[in-house]
Design an enzyme around this catalytic site. Structure first.
Site, mmCIF file in Angstrom:
data_model
loop_
_atom_site.group_PDB
_atom_site.id
_atom_site.type_symbol
_atom_site.label_atom_id
_atom_site.label_comp_id
_atom_site.label_asym_id
_atom_site.label_seq_id
_atom_site.Cartn_x
_atom_site.Cartn_y
_atom_site.Cartn_z
ATOM 1 N N VAL A 151 0.837 -1.201 0.000
ATOM 2 C CA VAL A 151 0.000 0.000 0.000
ATOM 3 C C VAL A 151 0.880 1.262 0.000
ATOM 4 O O VAL A 151 0.643 2.229 -0.739
ATOM 5 C CB VAL A 151 -0.963 -0.002 1.220
ATOM 6 C CG1 VAL A 151 -1.751 1.297 1.278
ATOM 7 C CG2 VAL A 151 -1.894 -1.197 1.166
ATOM 8 N N CYS A 152 1.922 1.238 0.827
ATOM 9 C CA CYS A 152 2.826 2.398 0.916
ATOM 10 C C CYS A 152 3.462 2.695 -0.441
ATOM 11 O O CYS A 152 3.639 3.863 -0.821
ATOM 12 C CB CYS A 152 3.917 2.143 1.946
ATOM 13 S SG CYS A 152 3.293 1.786 3.596
ATOM 14 N N THR A 153 3.805 1.652 -1.153
ATOM 15 C CA THR A 153 4.436 1.838 -2.467
ATOM 16 C C THR A 153 3.485 2.584 -3.410
ATOM 17 O O THR A 153 3.890 3.521 -4.116
ATOM 18 C CB THR A 153 4.850 0.475 -3.045
ATOM 19 O OG1 THR A 153 5.766 -0.131 -2.132
ATOM 20 C CG2 THR A 153 5.489 0.620 -4.411
#
Ligand code: BEZ
Length: 213
Positions: A45-47
């Site tokens: 998700v962070c990516t």
């Protein structure tokens, strides 16, 4: 540190980042800032979130906003991850990611919520104006990626309030009608600011076209 509240001054700090050491207030200068935390590098998700932030670089710049990300990962890991974000999200990350391995900034901004995770930062966002005042915040769990169009919408709303003394109603989007802030009652100022007039549905509910359109 007590939780940061709206209207507080965003704490200053010096910390390492993917672009070298950052003295926060000096780095922010006269810009708006969106400081946003993510749980960990090399997570899915962070990516996507950091890729989306990079892709929206022009939109942030147009509004005078500098984005800055933060997690407790070290600089070398950020550097490796940035290459991965660029490759997988087809973009160029050109904003700094704070490397808060000693948790200095995480503690100042209350980014670690121990009952969610003892080690990772939550997904918080701080909207900070050019006077370094915290104007809005939001916090999501690790599993929920943020809506970056919503971050831009919040910036638009805050900037409209500052420049035109209007507030934005539920589900407002750029170009929709707005409402005149309740504190504005002076008839001369109302006439000057809103030459197109307004629809007073109630004395407290004065709807007017978005003034900067
Ligand atoms: C993610 O970025 O995908 C993620 C990070 C931490 C926990 C769960 C998901």
């Amino acid at each position: 540190m007590a939780t940061l509240r709206l209207g507080d001054i965003a704490p200053d700090f010096t910390q390492e980042s993917s672009q070298g050491p950052i003295r926060f207030h000096e780095w922010a200068g006269d810009s708006w800032v969106i400081l946003f935390s993510h749980p960990a590098d090399f997570t899915p998700v962070c990516t996507t979130e950091l890729g989306r932030t990079a892709a929206l670089g022009g939109e942030f710049a147009r509004r005078g906003v500098k984005p800055i990300a933060i997690s407790v990962d070290p600089v070398d890991k950020h550097q490796q991850w940035i290459a991965d974000i660029n490759e997988t999200q087809n973009t160029t990350v050109n904003f700094p990611i704070l490397a808060d391995a000693d948790r200095k900034v995480s503690e100042l901004y209350d980014l670690i919520h121990p009952n969610a995770s003892a080690t990772a930062t939550v997904r918080s966002v701080f909207f900070i104006d050019p006077k370094k005042t915290v104007r809005a915040t939001l916090t999501y769990p690790a599993s929920t990626g943020r809506n970056f169009d919503e971050l831009l919408r919040v910036v638009d709303s805050l900037q409209l309030t500052d420049s035109h003394k209007v507030a934005t109603p539920a589900d407002w989007k750029d170009g929709d009608d707005v409402v005149i802030v309740p504190s504005l009652q002076d008839p001369a100022e109302l006439k000057e600011r809103f030459p197109k007039g307004w629809n007073a549905v109630r004395p407290y509910l004065r709807v007017t076209p978005q003034p900067n359109k």
